[in-house]
Design an enzyme around this catalytic site. Structure first.
Site, PDB file in Angstrom:
ATOM      1  N   SER A   1       0.815  -1.231   0.000  1.00  0.00           N
ATOM      2  CA  SER A   1       0.000   0.000   0.000  1.00  0.00           C
ATOM      3  C   SER A   1       0.845   1.276   0.000  1.00  0.00           C
ATOM      4  O   SER A   1       1.809   1.401   0.746  1.00  0.00           O
ATOM      5  CB  SER A   1      -0.925   0.016   1.221  1.00  0.00           C
ATOM      6  OG  SER A   1      -1.602   1.257   1.258  1.00  0.00           O
TER       7      SER A   1
ATOM      8  N   SER B   1      -0.716   4.189   0.488  1.00  0.00           N
ATOM      9  CA  SER B   1      -1.500   5.199   1.209  1.00  0.00           C
ATOM     10  C   SER B   1      -0.744   5.850   2.375  1.00  0.00           C
ATOM     11  O   SER B   1      -0.872   7.064   2.568  1.00  0.00           O
ATOM     12  CB  SER B   1      -2.802   4.572   1.713  1.00  0.00           C
ATOM     13  OG  SER B   1      -3.594   4.205   0.608  1.00  0.00           O
TER      14      SER B   1
ATOM     15  N   LYS C   1     -13.344  -4.885   1.695  1.00  0.00           N
ATOM     16  CA  LYS C   1     -14.209  -3.735   1.417  1.00  0.00           C
ATOM     17  C   LYS C   1     -15.702  -3.976   1.664  1.00  0.00           C
ATOM     18  O   LYS C   1     -16.465  -3.035   1.798  1.00  0.00           O
ATOM     19  CB  LYS C   1     -14.003  -3.251  -0.022  1.00  0.00           C
ATOM     20  CG  LYS C   1     -12.720  -2.457  -0.206  1.00  0.00           C
ATOM     21  CD  LYS C   1     -12.672  -1.850  -1.601  1.00  0.00           C
ATOM     22  CE  LYS C   1     -11.437  -0.996  -1.765  1.00  0.00           C
ATOM     23  NZ  LYS C   1     -11.422  -0.282  -3.048  1.00  0.00           N
TER      24      LYS C   1
ATOM     25  N   GLU D   1     -24.277   7.845   1.730  1.00  0.00           N
ATOM     26  CA  GLU D   1     -24.991   7.648   0.458  1.00  0.00           C
ATOM     27  C   GLU D   1     -24.137   6.909  -0.578  1.00  0.00           C
ATOM     28  O   GLU D   1     -24.623   6.066  -1.324  1.00  0.00           O
ATOM     29  CB  GLU D   1     -25.426   9.043  -0.037  1.00  0.00           C
ATOM     30  CG  GLU D   1     -26.131   9.113  -1.355  1.00  0.00           C
ATOM     31  CD  GLU D   1     -25.195   9.478  -2.491  1.00  0.00           C
ATOM     32  OE1 GLU D   1     -25.613   9.274  -3.630  1.00  0.00           O
ATOM     33  OE2 GLU D   1     -24.056   9.930  -2.249  1.00  0.00           O
TER      34      GLU D   1
ATOM     35  N   ASP E   1     -13.923   6.026  -3.751  1.00  0.00           N
ATOM     36  CA  ASP E   1     -13.304   5.613  -5.020  1.00  0.00           C
ATOM     37  C   ASP E   1     -13.940   6.321  -6.221  1.00  0.00           C
ATOM     38  O   ASP E   1     -13.240   6.815  -7.106  1.00  0.00           O
ATOM     39  CB  ASP E   1     -13.452   4.097  -5.221  1.00  0.00           C
ATOM     40  CG  ASP E   1     -12.472   3.314  -4.364  1.00  0.00           C
ATOM     41  OD1 ASP E   1     -11.426   3.874  -3.987  1.00  0.00           O
ATOM     42  OD2 ASP E   1     -12.754   2.133  -4.075  1.00  0.00           O
TER      43      ASP E   1
ATOM     44  N   GLY F   1     -14.125  -5.161 -16.499  1.00  0.00           N
ATOM     45  CA  GLY F   1     -14.139  -5.623 -15.110  1.00  0.00           C
ATOM     46  C   GLY F   1     -15.469  -5.308 -14.459  1.00  0.00           C
ATOM     47  O   GLY F   1     -16.148  -4.337 -14.824  1.00  0.00           O
TER      48      GLY F   1
ATOM     49  N   GLY G   1     -15.729  -5.943 -10.805  1.00  0.00           N
ATOM     50  CA  GLY G   1     -15.430  -6.138  -9.386  1.00  0.00           C
ATOM     51  C   GLY G   1     -15.668  -4.862  -8.595  1.00  0.00           C
ATOM     52  O   GLY G   1     -16.320  -3.924  -9.073  1.00  0.00           O
ATOM     53  N   GLY G   2     -15.128  -4.835  -7.391  1.00  0.00           N
ATOM     54  CA  GLY G   2     -15.344  -3.703  -6.489  1.00  0.00           C
ATOM     55  C   GLY G   2     -14.955  -2.361  -7.091  1.00  0.00           C
ATOM     56  O   GLY G   2     -15.660  -1.360  -6.896  1.00  0.00           O
TER      57      GLY G   2
ATOM     58  N   ARG H   1     -14.876 -11.019 -17.879  1.00  0.00           N
ATOM     59  CA  ARG H   1     -14.644 -12.447 -18.107  1.00  0.00           C
ATOM     60  C   ARG H   1     -15.869 -13.253 -17.680  1.00  0.00           C
ATOM     61  O   ARG H   1     -16.346 -14.107 -18.405  1.00  0.00           O
ATOM     62  CB  ARG H   1     -13.414 -12.862 -17.284  1.00  0.00           C
ATOM     63  CG  ARG H   1     -13.039 -14.297 -17.406  1.00  0.00           C
ATOM     64  CD  ARG H   1     -11.795 -14.578 -16.601  1.00  0.00           C
ATOM     65  NE  ARG H   1     -11.971 -14.276 -15.168  1.00  0.00           N
ATOM     66  CZ  ARG H   1     -11.047 -14.476 -14.257  1.00  0.00           C
ATOM     67  NH1 ARG H   1      -9.870 -14.951 -14.611  1.00  0.00           N
ATOM     68  NH2 ARG H   1     -11.279 -14.188 -12.983  1.00  0.00           N
TER      69      ARG H   1
HETATM   70  P1  ATR Z   1     -11.559  -5.288  -7.498  1.00  0.00           P
HETATM   71  O1  ATR Z   1     -12.513  -5.603  -6.397  1.00  0.00           O
HETATM   72  O2  ATR Z   1     -10.324  -4.600  -7.060  1.00  0.00           O
HETATM   73  O3  ATR Z   1     -12.217  -4.617  -8.650  1.00  0.00           O
HETATM   74  P2  ATR Z   1     -11.706  -8.054  -8.410  1.00  0.00           P
HETATM   75  O4  ATR Z   1     -13.170  -8.015  -8.275  1.00  0.00           O
HETATM   76  O5  ATR Z   1     -10.983  -9.128  -7.694  1.00  0.00           O
HETATM   77  O6  ATR Z   1     -11.003  -6.690  -7.997  1.00  0.00           O
HETATM   78  O7  ATR Z   1     -11.311  -8.181  -9.943  1.00  0.00           O
HETATM   79  C1  ATR Z   1     -11.544  -7.157 -10.892  1.00  0.00           C
HETATM   80  C2  ATR Z   1     -11.882  -7.738 -12.217  1.00  0.00           C
HETATM   81  O8  ATR Z   1     -10.741  -8.351 -12.807  1.00  0.00           O
HETATM   82  C3  ATR Z   1     -12.980  -8.768 -12.136  1.00  0.00           C
HETATM   83  O9  ATR Z   1     -14.024  -8.305 -12.921  1.00  0.00           O
HETATM   84  C4  ATR Z   1     -12.325 -10.037 -12.705  1.00  0.00           C
HETATM   85  O10 ATR Z   1     -13.143 -10.762 -13.586  1.00  0.00           O
HETATM   86  P3  ATR Z   1     -14.166 -11.893 -13.056  1.00  0.00           P
HETATM   87  O11 ATR Z   1     -15.415 -11.134 -12.663  1.00  0.00           O
HETATM   88  O12 ATR Z   1     -14.381 -12.766 -14.229  1.00  0.00           O
HETATM   89  O13 ATR Z   1     -13.503 -12.567 -11.902  1.00  0.00           O
HETATM   90  C5  ATR Z   1     -11.186  -9.467 -13.530  1.00  0.00           C
HETATM   91  N1  ATR Z   1     -10.098 -10.430 -13.700  1.00  0.00           N
HETATM   92  C6  ATR Z   1      -9.323 -10.960 -12.750  1.00  0.00           C
HETATM   93  N2  ATR Z   1      -8.405 -11.805 -13.296  1.00  0.00           N
HETATM   94  C7  ATR Z   1      -8.626 -11.797 -14.626  1.00  0.00           C
HETATM   95  C8  ATR Z   1      -8.016 -12.448 -15.743  1.00  0.00           C
HETATM   96  N3  ATR Z   1      -6.994 -13.282 -15.601  1.00  0.00           N
HETATM   97  N4  ATR Z   1      -8.523 -12.200 -16.962  1.00  0.00           N
HETATM   98  C9  ATR Z   1      -9.558 -11.350 -17.122  1.00  0.00           C
HETATM   99  N5  ATR Z   1     -10.184 -10.705 -16.117  1.00  0.00           N
HETATM  100  C10 ATR Z   1      -9.713 -10.916 -14.892  1.00  0.00           C
END
Ligand code: ATR
Length: 285
Positions: free
Chosen positions: A14, A16, A71, A83, A107, A131, A133-134, A156
């Site tokens: 980190s 931060s 998180k 909010e 974020d 992506g 994810g979070g 993916r």
């Molecule tokens: P964060 O919470 O930081 O956004 P995360 O949710 O672990 O991190 O991952 C972010 C994105 O990277 C996810 O959408 C993940 O795709 P999946 O929803 O299919 O898991 C994507 N990701 C992680 N590894 C990957 C890879 N090797 N190829 C393509 N996408 C990948």
């Protein structure tokens, strides 16, 4: 000395503490910002959370930042959420307000502020995000307020992209926005005006990336939120495709802007552009 923490597992990487301790010193705040690794064992983690809550109540801890993988795992020790968390579904900051322990998310606002204040770019109509994810939730929770015309979500795992889109559609913040869900092989048909990578795609050389950035608008913006390299693979591709370097960036400014929003919540100090740029310089060393 009273503490602030960034919590994760692992947490060694980190940046931060570097950023916050610089601002704390600059603004004469006698607090120390440190990394804290919490346990992945549920029972130990639950005890650690309660201890943190107690220390916040007693003013021993002023505030906390939360990162991966925690998180979404702090809701149960909070008195309230602000909010920003309703849409983002994740907490990256804990602060105290009127004796209450509150969870928030900086974020999305950090991302949008960096676009506007650091790069002078307005949220456009056609957005592609990789992506689901979070990080994608956080960014979209704020971007959606600008009511973009279309958002292509490419991931993916399609079901995760669907979940994300349902979350935002249900919230009905921007009913006029069209959402499209695709896998990673998709090539966007229209010129993308803002391309955001929140995935780990591009972190490994074997990822196939030929289908991206072919339809970038000449005036478009490429934002890769990773900051492990000065120019990520997507930044290099954008450069090859002629995207101006001022509109082709990694995640450093987003990191610093979300930190600045956290600093504001804890100390009620609005950092100025100079503070932001100084923090960016710190990360270059
Ligand atoms: P964060 O919470 O930081 O956004 P995360 O949710 O672990 O991190 O991952 C972010 C994105 O990277 C996810 O959408 C993940 O795709 P999946 O929803 O299919 O898991 C994507 N990701 C992680 N590894 C990957 C890879 N090797 N190829 C393509 N996408 C990948």
């Amino acid at each position: 000395m009273k503490k602030l923490y960034v919590i994760g597992n692992p947490i060694e990487h980190s940046q931060s503490p570097k950023i916050h301790n610089y601002w704390l010193k600059k603004y004469n705040k006698s607090f120390r910002y440190e990394k804290l690794q919490l346990s992945l064992n549920d029972k130990i983690f639950a005890e650690q959370k309660l201890d943190l809550r107690k220390k916040m109540k007693e003013e021993e801890i002023k505030g906390i930042n939360i990162t991966v993988p925690f998180k979404t795992r702090f809701m149960d020790i909070l008195d309230d959420i602000d909010e920003s968390v309703h849409l983002a579904k994740a907490i990256n900051i804990i602060y105290k307000k009127d004796e209450k322990i509150i969870g928030g998310n900086t974020d999305g606002i950090g991302f949008c502020k960096s676009l506007k204040d650091d790069f002078n770019f307005s949220v456009p109509g056609i957005i592609q995000i990789l992506g689901a994810g979070g990080a994608a939730y956080g960014i979209l929770s704020e971007l959606i307020k600008y009511r973009p015309r279309v958002i292509y979500v490419c991931n993916r795992t399609i079901t995760k992209a669907q979940e994300l889109v349902n979350n935002f559609k249900k919230a009905n913040v921007s009913p006029s926005t069209t959402w499209e869900i695709h896998d990673l092989s998709f090539s966007v048909p229209s010129p993308v005006e803002l391309f955001i990578n929140t995935s780990y795609l591009g972190m490994k050389a074997d990822h196939k990336l030929d289908n991206y950035l072919n339809r970038m608008s000449a005036q478009g913006f490429v934002y890769d939120i990773n900051y492990n390299e000065e120019l990520t693979i997507f930044n290099k591709m954008a450069d090859d495709r002629g995207v101006d370097f001022k509109r082709n960036v990694n995640g450093k400014y987003m990191l610093i802007r979300q930190a600045a929003e956290a600093f504001k919540k804890w100390f009620n100090i609005s950092l100025i552009k100079n503070d932001i740029d100084e923090a960016v310089d710190l990360l270059k060393v």
